[in-house]
Design an enzyme around this catalytic site. Structure first.
Site, PDB file in Angstrom:
ATOM      1  CD  GLU A   1      27.333  94.848  85.018  1.00 22.68           C
ATOM      2  OE1 GLU A   1      28.267  94.804  85.725  1.00 22.68           O
ATOM      3  OE2 GLU A   1      27.059  93.485  84.691  1.00 22.68           O
TER       4      GLU A   1
ATOM      5  N   GLY B   1      33.532  88.981  81.810  1.00 22.50           N
ATOM      6  CA  GLY B   1      33.259  89.249  83.499  1.00 22.50           C
ATOM      7  C   GLY B   1      33.692  88.098  84.083  1.00 22.50           C
ATOM      8  N   GLY B   2      32.369  87.338  84.204  1.00 22.79           N
ATOM      9  CA  GLY B   2      32.411  86.283  85.359  1.00 22.79           C
ATOM     10  C   GLY B   2      33.514  85.332  85.411  1.00 22.79           C
TER      11      GLY B   2
ATOM     12  CB  SER C   1      27.741  84.434  78.905  1.00 21.80           C
ATOM     13  OG  SER C   1      26.619  85.216  79.605  1.00 21.80           O
TER      14      SER C   1
ATOM     15  CG  ASN D   1      34.130  94.206  84.015  1.00 22.37           C
ATOM     16  OD1 ASN D   1      34.922  94.866  85.042  1.00 22.37           O
ATOM     17  ND2 ASN D   1      32.863  94.555  83.616  1.00 22.37           N
ATOM     18  CD1 TRP D   2      39.074  90.506  86.989  1.00 22.12           C
ATOM     19  CD2 TRP D   2      40.132  91.378  89.070  1.00 22.12           C
ATOM     20  NE1 TRP D   2      40.465  90.177  87.206  1.00 22.12           N
ATOM     21  CE2 TRP D   2      40.887  90.557  88.428  1.00 22.12           C
ATOM     22  CE3 TRP D   2      40.463  92.386  90.143  1.00 22.12           C
ATOM     23  CZ2 TRP D   2      42.342  90.494  88.722  1.00 22.12           C
ATOM     24  CZ3 TRP D   2      41.840  91.992  90.623  1.00 22.12           C
ATOM     25  CH2 TRP D   2      42.593  91.304  90.001  1.00 22.12           C
ATOM     26  CE  LYS D   3      30.291  91.748  85.178  1.00 19.13           C
ATOM     27  NZ  LYS D   3      29.242  91.638  84.419  1.00 19.13           N
TER      28      LYS D   3
HETATM   29  C1  PEP Z   1      30.983  92.086  81.314  1.00 11.07           C
HETATM   30  O1  PEP Z   1      31.134  92.372  82.522  1.00 11.07           O
HETATM   31  O2  PEP Z   1      31.445  92.992  80.565  1.00 11.07           O
HETATM   32  C2  PEP Z   1      30.824  90.664  80.963  1.00 11.07           C
HETATM   33  C3  PEP Z   1      30.743  90.507  79.759  1.00 11.07           C
HETATM   34  O3  PEP Z   1      30.282  89.758  81.798  1.00 11.07           O
HETATM   35  P1  PEP Z   1      29.907  88.237  81.642  1.00 11.07           P
HETATM   36  O4  PEP Z   1      31.220  87.698  81.052  1.00 11.07           O
HETATM   37  O5  PEP Z   1      29.980  87.609  83.236  1.00 11.07           O
HETATM   38  O6  PEP Z   1      28.745  88.011  80.757  1.00 11.07           O
END
Ligand code: PEP
Length: 251
Positions: free
Chosen positions: A97, A233-234, A212, A9-11
């Site tokens: 989000e 995500g990140g 995370s 998920n590049w956000k």
């Molecule tokens: C996400 O955006 O769905 C996510 C799990 O982010 P992160 O891996 O950065 O916690």
């Protein structure tokens, strides 16, 4: 064997140049693995670029949101049919989000899930509790409520063509992941809850963990029996990290 998936998920990150570098590295680095799929969920404006770069590769792509409507006077919205035109296989619905920052409630998320299915997309339905809810012992109630809203709007069979993502809100973008056992407990609970309606479907539904996930914690999380991969995500923005996480999801 249940399908496994690692989806990025590049956000709201990226640029044409940075995406091109990332996509090239992923195409070169993600190896074919039986029963394991890969996907990236990009911001809407980059879907044309992603589709061009990934067509014919082993990596699928998707969007991070979808309208609950098929067309009409909904300024700023993007329909499932539009996403299909850009080759999307997936659409994330109900990301925390979107729920938290944009006020998407359970019924809106359910309507988006149904719209995604109507358009032939595979929704990645995100559910998960906040830290306060976990501390109050409400995790199972919260994920049940979120799941039940979708089951009230869609047939249980619609879940067979969907992916679930358990994403505890307190673990998203915080660097604090759920322990493998915490993730396993909730994944098993979700599967059992679906199993009450359709045992075979529940046994086959793909349930991702998100929150995370990094190369160092992915192997332990993905080793849990009810964790079928991750929503990342990140770490999905760094090719080396995403490739390492994907490698940890191989069986
Ligand atoms: C996400 O955006 O769905 C996510 C799990 O982010 P992160 O891996 O950065 O916690």
């Amino acid at each position: 064997m249940r399908a496994r998936l690692v989806a990025g998920n590049w956000k709201m990150h990226g640029s044409l140049a940075a995406n091109a570098r990332l996509l090239d590295a992923l195409k070169a680095g993600l190896e074919q693995a039986e029963g394991l799929g890969y996907a990236v969920c990009a911001p809407f404006p980059y879907l044309a670029q992603v589709s061009q770069a990934l067509s014919g590769s082993r990596i699928a792509w998707g969007a991070q949101n979808v309208s609950e409507h098929d067309s009409g006077a909904y300024t700023g919205e993007v329909s499932g049919a539009m996403l299909k035109e850009f080759g999307c296989r997936f659409a994330i619905v109900g990301h925390s989000e979107r729920r938290g920052l944009y006020g998407e409630g359970d019924s809106t998320v359910a309507a988006k899930f149904v719209a995604a299915r109507r358009a032939g997309l595979m929704p990645i339905l995100c559910i998960g509790e906040t830290l306060e809810q976990r501390e109050r012992g409400e995790t199972e109630n919260v994920v049940s409520r979120q799941l039940d809203a979708v089951l009230a709007a869609a047939e249980i069979a619609a879940l067979a063509d969907a992916v679930l993502a358990y994403e505890p809100v307190w673990a998203i973008g915080t660097g604090r992941n759920a322990t493998p056992q915490q993730a396993q407990d909730v994944h098993a609970f979700i599967r059992a809850r679906l199993g009450a309606s359709d045992r075979a479907l529940a046994a086959n539904v793909t349930i991702l963990y998100g929150g995370s996930v990094k190369p160092n914690n992915a192997p332990e999380l993905f080793a849990m029996p009810d964790v079928d991969g991750g929503l990342i995500g990140g770490a999905s923005l760094a090719a080396k990290d995403f490739i390492a996480i994907c490698a940890a999801a191989r069986r």
